[in-house]
Structures are given as structure tokens and as C-alpha cells.
Motif scaffolding. Sequence first.
Motif, mmCIF file in Angstrom:
data_model
loop_
_atom_site.group_PDB
_atom_site.id
_atom_site.type_symbol
_atom_site.label_atom_id
_atom_site.label_comp_id
_atom_site.label_asym_id
_atom_site.label_seq_id
_atom_site.Cartn_x
_atom_site.Cartn_y
_atom_site.Cartn_z
ATOM 1 N N VAL A 87 0.844 -1.201 0.000
ATOM 2 C CA VAL A 87 0.000 0.000 0.000
ATOM 3 C C VAL A 87 0.877 1.247 0.000
ATOM 4 O O VAL A 87 0.595 2.210 -0.724
ATOM 5 C CB VAL A 87 -0.960 -0.012 1.211
ATOM 6 N N ASN A 88 1.939 1.238 0.785
ATOM 7 C CA ASN A 88 2.842 2.399 0.823
ATOM 8 C C ASN A 88 3.461 2.663 -0.538
ATOM 9 O O ASN A 88 3.583 3.822 -0.959
ATOM 10 C CB ASN A 88 3.941 2.202 1.872
ATOM 11 N N ASP A 89 3.859 1.606 -1.246
ATOM 12 C CA ASP A 89 4.421 1.772 -2.593
ATOM 13 C C ASP A 89 3.370 2.333 -3.547
ATOM 14 O O ASP A 89 3.677 3.168 -4.396
ATOM 15 C CB ASP A 89 4.956 0.447 -3.133
ATOM 16 N N LEU A 90 2.143 1.858 -3.410
ATOM 17 C CA LEU A 90 1.064 2.365 -4.268
ATOM 18 C C LEU A 90 0.767 3.833 -3.991
ATOM 19 O O LEU A 90 0.469 4.595 -4.901
ATOM 20 C CB LEU A 90 -0.213 1.543 -4.055
ATOM 21 N N ALA A 91 0.862 4.222 -2.725
ATOM 22 C CA ALA A 91 0.526 5.593 -2.329
ATOM 23 C C ALA A 91 1.593 6.602 -2.728
ATOM 24 O O ALA A 91 1.281 7.781 -2.936
ATOM 25 C CB ALA A 91 0.298 5.649 -0.818
ATOM 26 N N ARG A 92 2.820 6.159 -2.843
ATOM 27 C CA ARG A 92 3.961 7.064 -3.049
ATOM 28 C C ARG A 92 3.764 8.086 -4.176
ATOM 29 O O ARG A 92 3.993 9.269 -3.966
ATOM 30 C CB ARG A 92 5.227 6.230 -3.260
ATOM 31 N N PRO A 93 3.316 7.698 -5.377
ATOM 32 C CA PRO A 93 3.226 8.699 -6.460
ATOM 33 C C PRO A 93 2.058 9.685 -6.339
ATOM 34 O O PRO A 93 1.991 10.655 -7.082
ATOM 35 C CB PRO A 93 3.065 7.867 -7.727
ATOM 36 N N PHE A 94 1.148 9.440 -5.412
ATOM 37 C CA PHE A 94 -0.049 10.268 -5.315
ATOM 38 C C PHE A 94 0.085 11.312 -4.226
ATOM 39 O O PHE A 94 0.677 11.078 -3.193
ATOM 40 C CB PHE A 94 -1.284 9.391 -5.043
ATOM 41 N N ASN A 95 -0.537 12.439 -4.469
ATOM 42 C CA ASN A 95 -0.527 13.524 -3.500
ATOM 43 C C ASN A 95 -1.798 13.464 -2.652
ATOM 44 O O ASN A 95 -2.523 14.443 -2.515
ATOM 45 C CB ASN A 95 -0.408 14.867 -4.230
ATOM 46 N N ILE A 96 -2.083 12.255 -2.129
ATOM 47 C CA ILE A 96 -3.250 12.069 -1.264
ATOM 48 C C ILE A 96 -2.826 11.234 -0.056
ATOM 49 O O ILE A 96 -1.780 10.577 -0.082
ATOM 50 C CB ILE A 96 -4.442 11.416 -2.001
ATOM 51 N N SER A 97 -3.639 11.251 0.966
ATOM 52 C CA SER A 97 -3.290 10.574 2.219
ATOM 53 C C SER A 97 -3.363 9.051 2.074
ATOM 54 O O SER A 97 -4.022 8.525 1.163
ATOM 55 C CB SER A 97 -4.240 11.016 3.323
#
Length: 116
Positions: free
Chosen positions: A32-42
Motif C-alpha cells: 500500500v505504501n508503494d502504491l501511495a507514493r506517487p499520489f498527493n493524497i493521504s
Amino acid sequence: MSADCLSMTFAALADPTRRAILARLGTGECSVNDLARPFNISLPAISKHLKVLERCGLIRRGKEAQWRPCRLEATPMKEAVDWLEDYRQFWEQRFDRLDDYLKELQKQEKHHGHRK
């Protein structure tokens, strides 16, 4: 595929963030952390997107010790593509008939043009 599942799949695909998540998972599983990295969302917002994708079966989340990888599940996507394929064929046949009609009109125009 039931209409409800198809509706859920298309609703999930309607969001650009979820499509980007699926594109990333297309290259292999990740956290999940890897998926979240490129996005500017929480991270909670990413988790909500993942829940939508998981609910309609487009992804699966595993449990491997401390790592919880997300994986792409192709079946709902294939079912959506199969559903769309019927409409693609319908429109291709329509365009082919239109093309034949236009070619026939051009032949008639040439034929009438030579008689003048």
C-alpha cells in the motif's frame, strides 16, 4: 458477469486514481505504501480506493508476515472487456456498412461523371 458486478467494475474504473493504481499493479504486486507514493493524497484515501477495487474484485490483498501486498486480479477486467467487445463489433459492422455505402456512392458519382 452480473449487471451489479459489471456496474461496480465500471464505477471503480471511472476514477483516474484507481486506474493509475491498477496500471501500477499491472507491473507486479506491491505494498500500500508503494502504491501511495506517487499520489498527493493521504494513506487513508489510498486505502479507500483500494477497498473499492477490492470490493469489485479488481485487486486482492494478501497477508505475508508484516507485508500486505496488493495484486491485480484480471477476471473482472476481462469480463468488462468481453461485455464491451459486443458493442465494438456492433459499431465495426455499422462502420463497415457505411464504408461500403460510401464506396458505392463514389462509384456512382464516377460513372455519372464520365457520361457528361
